[in-house]
Design a protein around this motif. Structure first.
Motif, PDB file in Angstrom:
ATOM      1  N   MET A 269      35.108  40.633  96.546  1.00  0.00           N
ATOM      2  CA  MET A 269      35.551  39.686  95.527  1.00  0.00           C
ATOM      3  C   MET A 269      34.544  39.637  94.382  1.00  0.00           C
ATOM      4  SD  MET A 269      36.488  35.681  96.007  1.00  0.00           S
ATOM      5  CE  MET A 269      36.968  34.681  94.615  1.00  0.00           C
TER       6      MET A 269
ATOM      7  N   ALA B 253      41.139  37.136  92.733  1.00  0.00           N
ATOM      8  CA  ALA B 253      41.783  35.893  93.155  1.00  0.00           C
ATOM      9  C   ALA B 253      42.487  36.106  94.488  1.00  0.00           C
ATOM     10  CB  ALA B 253      42.783  35.436  92.097  1.00  0.00           C
TER      11      ALA B 253
ATOM     12  N   GLY C 238      40.045  36.073  97.165  1.00  0.00           N
ATOM     13  CA  GLY C 238      39.621  34.697  97.331  1.00  0.00           C
ATOM     14  C   GLY C 238      40.614  33.922  98.182  1.00  0.00           C
TER      15      GLY C 238
ATOM     16  N   ILE D  26      40.091  34.946 101.763  1.00  0.00           N
ATOM     17  CA  ILE D  26      38.885  34.331 102.342  1.00  0.00           C
ATOM     18  C   ILE D  26      39.136  32.849 102.624  1.00  0.00           C
ATOM     19  CG2 ILE D  26      36.455  33.776 101.948  1.00  0.00           C
ATOM     20  CD1 ILE D  26      36.269  36.151 100.116  1.00  0.00           C
ATOM     21  N   LEU D  27      39.764  32.172 101.638  1.00  0.00           N
ATOM     22  CA  LEU D  27      40.009  30.741 101.810  1.00  0.00           C
ATOM     23  C   LEU D  27      40.916  30.470 102.992  1.00  0.00           C
ATOM     24  CD1 LEU D  27      40.519  28.930  98.403  1.00  0.00           C
ATOM     25  CD2 LEU D  27      38.793  28.563 100.150  1.00  0.00           C
TER      26      LEU D  27
END
Lengths: 318, 302
Positions: free
Chosen positions: B256, B272, B275, B278-279
């Motif tokens: 990222m 994004a 991201g 990962i989130l």
């Protein structure tokens, strides 16, 4: 016959009457207990070994660095150009970046975090508190690289819309993102500290006719000050040691400036910048990151010791 | 009398004022955080598809994917778990159940609380000097896993201790009374009853390890890698290979970081999307931890 039987049974009887631990099985058990205790102790002691290794590696590599660069030059020079033909090693340049970004972050996180903590602890109904606290804790699990993305691709364009002279990389947006990241830490820990203040202190205050705000600010906040200090110190260590947000959003030019609208490199983002490249092991450039790391370690250690002192100084015992 | 009235009215006004302002600030903080996360999902969610998950990085944003980073993250996490879970639980057990009250124990305790506040990049520097060069592990999955293992060790220790402390003393006394040794008490009673809390702590620690970027950048994780580590299972005996431990790697947050740093808009969309991945992983793990804690708390009644 009788004698034989008694001779046979006597040792058995004797064995039973003795402590269990004298049997062979008992000895094995005791030996195993000792071994397990030793293993568990070594695991606990590993943490001390880790600290020792951190200090050892940072100091050994920094000594090599300080053989070439004097400590005086390191602390007072106003240029940081270690990879140029004529290298200059002034850590102040990187420190200024660290100070500015941390300052912006704390200016956001400490007031807002404290207000949220006071609100949650003294004003909010228990249902609101129980709903909001896990959400805030969940948000503190968001990885910092994601906040870096916010800083560069959300906050910076927003700031540029307000003032189009702001450069694409600037310390303000990195600091703001860092501040948002730190709010949950401050509010959650401060709220815990304020909840721990016994109810009768509040009741005493209310009985004197004080409002909730007066009670919160003049009774609960001072009583919880030791725990709140711990929260603030943690926030400072987070801000000073934060790496990815500044590496992404604050730019990588070493720049001795205290203007948050400039782009500048911090201690941490310098380390990232160097290790992303290909510096040969053992070169002076390679050693600079350890000297920078040692500086960072000293700064966080200073705040930890300060926090320890303040916590003891202001601890209230009920 | 008027003066008192005035003071009372003013105090009440400030009280009501703070009730409104404090509530608004709380709502504003939550809104900002949700807007940021919502923005990430808005920009990245559509990019996540099978191609994205199963492709290697590429010079072209629309052909790039996160396969090598995803595999790297999983393998590094395995090493981290193997290194930090036994060590952390053992250390927590020692400090709660065995440690005598002396200077050495106090030193270990202070040390653990200080380790928790050491910036993660310092762990990276230590790992760079120690694992990569002194122990010659190179820029490998093993070095990365060990680094993150040490980084999350304090979290595992602290949560293990909290979980063990919540086991009431009378359970231990009952076991001692029927002749159990200390280890039997720990193994048969303390550990099973605190396993929910310990598991919660382990999951939270591992979710932190997944998002950790700076120490892995420092030890030299690659940002562009178009092959997978060697497989852990081989067709010939002995069927299990540990060669992957020494392979170079990339992980999700570094992928990222790399894509954010590129100027092209397409890579920002990719960033994004990583991201979001990962989130989903970290928040999912944290939610699971909260759920486990809640389930265990409900099941065990002392």
């Amino acid at each position: 016959m009788m004698a034989e039987e008694s001779r046979k049974s006597r040792p058995r009887f004797k064995k039973r009457s003795l402590l269990y631990s004298d049997s062979r099985f008992g000895r094995f058990r005791r030996w195993r207990e000792k071994l397990i205790e030793l293993l568990l102790f070594l695991s606990a002691f590993a943490s001390v070994a880790i600290t020792f290794m951190i200090g050892f590696i940072l100091i050994v590599e920094s000594i090599e660095f300080f053989k070439v660069v004097s400590i005086w030059e390191f602390l007072t020079d106003t240029e940081w150009t270690p990879l140029f033909a004529e290298p200059r090693y002034g850590i102040l340049v990187l420190l200024s970046g660290t100070v500015v970004t941390s300052f912006v972050a704390l200016a956001v996180a400490i007031p807002i975090g404290s207000i949220v903590a006071i609100y949650l602890s003294e004003y909010a109904s228990s249902r609101v508190r129980e709903a909001v606290k896990p959400v805030l804790e969940l948000l503190s699990a968001v990885p910092t690289v994601v906040y870096g993305y916010f800083a560069l691709l959300f906050i910076t364009p927003l700031l540029q819309r307000l003032n189009d002279e702001i450069p694409g990389f600037n310390m303000l947006s990195a600091g703001l993102a860092m501040g948002i990241m730190i709010i949950p830490y401050v509010s959650s820990l401060s709220e815990d500290a304020m909840r721990a203040v016994p109810m009768y202190l509040r009741e005493g205050s209310y009985a004197m006719g004080a409002t909730r705000l007066q009670t919160a600010l003049k009774v609960v906040f001072p009583a919880a000050f030791s725990g709140i200090t711990a929260a603030y110190i943690l926030a400072i260590s987070r801000a000073v040691g934060e790496t990815m947000i500044v590496a992404i959003a604050a730019g990588l030019q070493p720049n001795l400036t205290f203007n948050p609208l400039d782009s500048a490199s911090t201690i941490t983002s310098y380390i990232v910048q160097v290790t992303l490249g290909d510096l040969p092991h053992g070169s002076i450039g390679y050693q600079t990151i350890f000297a920078a790391g040692l500086t960072l370690m000293c700064v966080t250690l200073f705040f930890n010791v300060l926090g320890h002192y303040l916590r003891r100084r202001f601890r209230e015992i009920y | 009398m008027d003066r008192v009235d005035h003071i009372v009215r003013r105090s009440r006004f400030f009280d009501a004022f703070f009730a409104v302002v404090g509530g608004l600030i709380l709502v504003a903080v939550l809104i900002v955080l949700f807007v940021l996360i919502g923005d990430l999902f808005y920009r990245g969610f559509d990019r996540i598809n099978w191609q994205f998950l199963t492709s290697f990085p590429s010079r072209f944003a629309e052909r790039a994917g996160i396969l090598s980073a995803l595999v790297g993250s999983i393998l590094v996490l395995i090493v981290t778990a193997v290194c930090s879970i036994p060590l952390g639980i053992a250390a927590g057990l020692y400090l709660e159940e065995y440690a005598p009250k002396n200077r050495l124990t106090a030193l270990i305790e202070i040390n653990i609380s200080n380790l928790a506040s050491v910036p993660s990049i310092i762990y990276g520097l230590m790992a760079l000097g120690l694992f990569v060069y002194k122990l010659n592990l190179g820029q490998s999955i093993l070095a990365a896993g060990l680094t993150l293992g040490l980084l999350v060790l304090p979290i595992v220790i602290v949560t293990t201790r909290e979980a063990i402390r919540s086991v009431p003393q009378h359970i231990r006394e009952a076991a001692f009374a029927v002749g159990a040794t200390k280890w039997q008490v720990v193994r048969d009673h303390v550990l099973p009853y605190s396993s929910g809390g310990i598991m919660t702590g382990v999951i939270i620690a591992l979710s932190r390890a997944i998002g950790e970027t700076a120490p892995l950048v420092t030890i030299g994780a690659l940002t562009f890698i178009s092959f997978l580590p060697s497989p852990p299972l081989t067709p010939e005996p002995p069927f299990i290979s540990f060669k992957w431990l020494m392979d170079p790697f990339a992980v999700l947050p570094i992928q990222m970081f790399n894509w954010i740093s590129r100027p092209q808009e397409g890579f920002h969309v990719n960033a994004a999307a990583v991201g979001v991945v990962i989130l989903i992983i970290t928040l999912g793990m944290n939610a699971a931890a909260i759920l486990i804690r809640w389930r265990f708390r409900r099941r065990i009644k002392w």
